[in-house]
Write a protein that holds these residues in place. Structure first.
Motif, PDB file in Angstrom:
ATOM      1  N   ASP A   1      -1.431 -10.011  -5.190  1.00 38.55           N
ATOM      2  CA  ASP A   1      -2.743  -9.675  -4.621  1.00 38.55           C
ATOM      3  C   ASP A   1      -2.708  -9.676  -3.095  1.00 38.55           C
ATOM      4  O   ASP A   1      -3.344  -8.831  -2.453  1.00 38.55           O
ATOM      5  CB  ASP A   1      -3.791 -10.669  -5.122  1.00 38.55           C
ATOM      6  CG  ASP A   1      -4.156 -10.457  -6.584  1.00 38.55           C
ATOM      7  OD1 ASP A   1      -3.796  -9.388  -7.132  1.00 38.55           O
ATOM      8  OD2 ASP A   1      -4.787 -11.362  -7.170  1.00 38.55           O
ATOM      9  N   VAL A   2      -1.971 -10.620  -2.505  1.00 42.36           N
ATOM     10  CA  VAL A   2      -1.892 -10.679  -1.042  1.00 42.36           C
ATOM     11  C   VAL A   2      -1.161  -9.462  -0.490  1.00 42.36           C
ATOM     12  O   VAL A   2      -1.626  -8.795   0.448  1.00 42.36           O
ATOM     13  CB  VAL A   2      -1.190 -11.982  -0.597  1.00 42.36           C
ATOM     14  CG1 VAL A   2      -0.914 -11.957   0.903  1.00 42.36           C
ATOM     15  CG2 VAL A   2      -2.047 -13.193  -0.960  1.00 42.36           C
ATOM     16  N   LEU A   3      -0.016  -9.134  -1.063  1.00 48.61           N
ATOM     17  CA  LEU A   3       0.804  -8.042  -0.533  1.00 48.61           C
ATOM     18  C   LEU A   3       0.212  -6.673  -0.839  1.00 48.61           C
ATOM     19  O   LEU A   3       0.454  -5.711  -0.105  1.00 48.61           O
ATOM     20  CB  LEU A   3       2.225  -8.138  -1.072  1.00 48.61           C
ATOM     21  CG  LEU A   3       3.010  -9.349  -0.575  1.00 48.61           C
ATOM     22  CD1 LEU A   3       4.370  -9.411  -1.230  1.00 48.61           C
ATOM     23  CD2 LEU A   3       3.166  -9.313   0.933  1.00 48.61           C
ATOM     24  N   ALA A   4      -0.552  -6.571  -1.896  1.00 50.03           N
ATOM     25  CA  ALA A   4      -1.136  -5.280  -2.263  1.00 50.03           C
ATOM     26  C   ALA A   4      -2.092  -4.759  -1.211  1.00 50.03           C
ATOM     27  O   ALA A   4      -2.364  -3.548  -1.151  1.00 50.03           O
ATOM     28  CB  ALA A   4      -1.850  -5.395  -3.610  1.00 50.03           C
ATOM     29  N   ALA A   5      -2.603  -5.647  -0.353  1.00 52.63           N
ATOM     30  CA  ALA A   5      -3.546  -5.236   0.693  1.00 52.63           C
ATOM     31  C   ALA A   5      -2.846  -4.868   1.987  1.00 52.63           C
ATOM     32  O   ALA A   5      -3.516  -4.513   2.973  1.00 52.63           O
ATOM     33  CB  ALA A   5      -4.549  -6.362   0.948  1.00 52.63           C
ATOM     34  N   MET A   6      -1.520  -4.932   2.034  1.00 49.02           N
ATOM     35  CA  MET A   6      -0.766  -4.693   3.269  1.00 49.02           C
ATOM     36  C   MET A   6       0.114  -3.455   3.142  1.00 49.02           C
ATOM     37  O   MET A   6       0.544  -3.087   2.052  1.00 49.02           O
ATOM     38  CB  MET A   6       0.152  -5.885   3.578  1.00 49.02           C
ATOM     39  CG  MET A   6      -0.535  -7.210   3.745  1.00 49.02           C
ATOM     40  SD  MET A   6       0.704  -8.482   4.158  1.00 49.02           S
ATOM     41  CE  MET A   6      -0.285  -9.970   4.018  1.00 49.02           C
ATOM     42  N   THR A   7       0.398  -2.844   4.295  1.00 46.91           N
ATOM     43  CA  THR A   7       1.465  -1.846   4.344  1.00 46.91           C
ATOM     44  C   THR A   7       2.810  -2.564   4.395  1.00 46.91           C
ATOM     45  O   THR A   7       2.884  -3.764   4.701  1.00 46.91           O
ATOM     46  CB  THR A   7       1.335  -0.961   5.585  1.00 46.91           C
ATOM     47  OG1 THR A   7       1.513  -1.770   6.755  1.00 46.91           O
ATOM     48  CG2 THR A   7      -0.028  -0.264   5.632  1.00 46.91           C
ATOM     49  N   ILE A   8       3.880  -1.822   4.124  1.00 40.30           N
ATOM     50  CA  ILE A   8       5.221  -2.412   4.239  1.00 40.30           C
ATOM     51  C   ILE A   8       5.475  -2.897   5.663  1.00 40.30           C
ATOM     52  O   ILE A   8       6.038  -3.984   5.873  1.00 40.30           O
ATOM     53  CB  ILE A   8       6.291  -1.393   3.804  1.00 40.30           C
ATOM     54  CG1 ILE A   8       6.262  -1.209   2.283  1.00 40.30           C
ATOM     55  CG2 ILE A   8       7.688  -1.823   4.251  1.00 40.30           C
ATOM     56  CD1 ILE A   8       7.232  -0.182   1.761  1.00 40.30           C
TER      57      ILE A   8
ATOM     58  N   LEU B   1       0.813  -1.214   0.000  1.00 43.07           N
ATOM     59  CA  LEU B   1       0.000   0.000   0.000  1.00 43.07           C
ATOM     60  C   LEU B   1       0.849   1.268   0.000  1.00 43.07           C
ATOM     61  O   LEU B   1       0.408   2.302  -0.519  1.00 43.07           O
ATOM     62  CB  LEU B   1      -0.918  -0.002   1.234  1.00 43.07           C
ATOM     63  CG  LEU B   1      -2.061  -1.016   1.216  1.00 43.07           C
ATOM     64  CD1 LEU B   1      -2.731  -1.070   2.589  1.00 43.07           C
ATOM     65  CD2 LEU B   1      -3.083  -0.655   0.133  1.00 43.07           C
ATOM     66  N   ASP B   2       2.069   1.190   0.570  1.00 38.66           N
ATOM     67  CA  ASP B   2       2.883   2.398   0.735  1.00 38.66           C
ATOM     68  C   ASP B   2       4.311   2.237   0.209  1.00 38.66           C
ATOM     69  O   ASP B   2       5.228   2.897   0.678  1.00 38.66           O
ATOM     70  CB  ASP B   2       2.911   2.795   2.209  1.00 38.66           C
ATOM     71  CG  ASP B   2       3.390   1.666   3.120  1.00 38.66           C
ATOM     72  OD1 ASP B   2       3.489   0.522   2.645  1.00 38.66           O
ATOM     73  OD2 ASP B   2       3.667   1.932   4.307  1.00 38.66           O
ATOM     74  N   GLY B   3       4.519   1.369  -0.740  1.00 36.62           N
ATOM     75  CA  GLY B   3       5.846   1.155  -1.304  1.00 36.62           C
ATOM     76  C   GLY B   3       5.989  -0.268  -1.784  1.00 36.62           C
ATOM     77  O   GLY B   3       4.986  -0.977  -1.931  1.00 36.62           O
ATOM     78  N   SER B   4       7.221  -0.690  -2.030  1.00 32.62           N
ATOM     79  CA  SER B   4       7.456  -2.033  -2.564  1.00 32.62           C
ATOM     80  C   SER B   4       8.450  -2.793  -1.704  1.00 32.62           C
ATOM     81  O   SER B   4       9.386  -2.214  -1.143  1.00 32.62           O
ATOM     82  CB  SER B   4       7.978  -1.957  -3.998  1.00 32.62           C
ATOM     83  OG  SER B   4       6.995  -1.423  -4.860  1.00 32.62           O
TER      84      SER B   4
END
Length: 371
Positions: A290-297, A238-241
């Protein structure tokens, strides 16, 4: 500065990056390094004026050295260089192809006269090969050696964003000199050494070459993904990679159960082994993404830590400047202080001064100028 190389004299007819990096390492180790420069200064002095008037490359690579302006075609200056070389432990040069040989300052010629000398020629291409006369700069060698063919995206090649051909060549030269010093300690004999930039990059290309020559497999370009291991890639949060790396079957099972929330995925025939996952990277990439796109770093990294999965942020240069792991060393140029990254393996005080052009000329001419 005292160090393991304290008492050694290094004379360098150097320019740009590869040889200056090698001799900076030697200076950091305690060697005395005399940098021979042409009138107006060596190439890297003029790249920019970023660091208190000095170029960023020059400020990075030249601390702890002595500078003297020399015209090696002038009889008096040439005699002074020969006196320096006669007292030196190491001589290193990275002039244009053939230039040192025409001056009689190539490694083979010098070691013939000075058998205890360790003399190093840094060149673009092996001087026994048909490419010996090609001029070589970092990006040219990256391209020639195939680095660009395996770097970038499927749509476009790219060079590596720092001067890896120069840097790796300088480090190879440093290692070769240290080995030669150990050998001289045992035998009393010096060495004539050639370090070619192309050889350096070709060695780094060994895995793509082995894949091609033994399996007929061309290494593709995958951007921020590993060509031969998956998942080993960057994913947007959500806030970076974040970059995630799965290196073993156990890690893959922990990742599926603990991070992706689907233990059965580990035995899915599309993803069961690393070659399977590489083959199915697009499908698996969507699942992980898809899983990581829903999380912050912060949330993603905490979850990855909990399940012992390696990760790293995809940092900007500004991020690196403020990174908790960045260790710095002080330096100064023209009386102005600044910081540099601490070289690996160094823990004590290091040389700090970046020499002005010919800063030590008068003293060195007094020391070596008289016959």
């Amino acid at each position: 500065m005292a160090g393991a190389l304290d008492g050694l004299l290094v004379v360098a007819l150097e320019q740009a990056v590869a040889a200056p990096l090698c001799t900076r390492q030697l200076a950091d180790g305690g060697a005395r390094v005399i940098k021979l420069e042409r009138a107006g200064g060596e190439t890297a002095r003029h790249y920019d004026t970023t660091v208190h008037g000095a170029s960023a490359y020059f400020a990075w690579l030249n601390r702890g050295k002595q500078s003297v302006v020399i015209d090696v075609k002038d009889a008096g200056d040439r005699a002074m260089v020969e006196r320096m070389v006669g007292k030196a432990d190491v001589f290193i040069q990275n002039l244009a192809p053939g230039a040192a040989a025409r001056l009689g300052l190539d490694a083979a010629a010098l070691v013939e006269v000075h058998p205890r000398l360790i003399a190093v020629d840094i060149c673009g291409y092996g001087q026994s090969t048909a490419a010996h006369a090609m001029r070589a700069y970092d990006m040219l060698v990256q391209a020639e050696a195939g680095i660009c063919a395996v770097t970038g995206t499927p749509e476009a090649m790219a060079k590596v964003g720092v001067s890896i051909a120069d840097i790796a060549t300088g480090m190879n030269a440093h290692a070769a000199i240290l080995e030669a010093l150990i050998g001289r300690g045992r035998t009393g004999q010096g060495a004539a050494i050639e370090i070619a930039m192309f050889d350096t990059m070709a060695d780094w290309m060994a895995v793509p070459l082995l894949h091609l020559e033994h399996a007929g497999r061309v290494t593709g370009r995958h951007g921020l993904e590993h060509a031969a291991i998956y998942p080993y890639a960057a994913y947007a949060c959500l806030d970076g990679s974040l970059m995630i790396s799965i290196q073993s079957p156990d890690e893959w099972r922990r990742f599926c159960a603990g991070v992706l929330g689907d233990a059965a995925l580990a035995d899915d025939p599309r993803f069961a082994t690393n070659p399977d996952r590489v083959e199915s990277r697009e499908t698996l990439g969507r699942i992980v993404g898809d899983v990581l796109a829903a999380m912050t770093i912060a949330d993603a990294s905490a979850l990855l830590d909990r399940h012992r999965i390696a990760w790293g942020r995809v940092s900007t240069v500004a991020d690196v400047s403020a990174h908790a792991a960045l260790r710095r060393v002080p330096a100064e140029v023209g009386g102005e202080a600044f910081d540099l990254p601490r070289p690996p393996g160094r823990s004590g005080a290091l040389p700090t001064t970046i020499p002005a052009l010919d800063a030590n000329g008068a003293d060195l001419r007094c020391e070596f100028g008289a016959g």
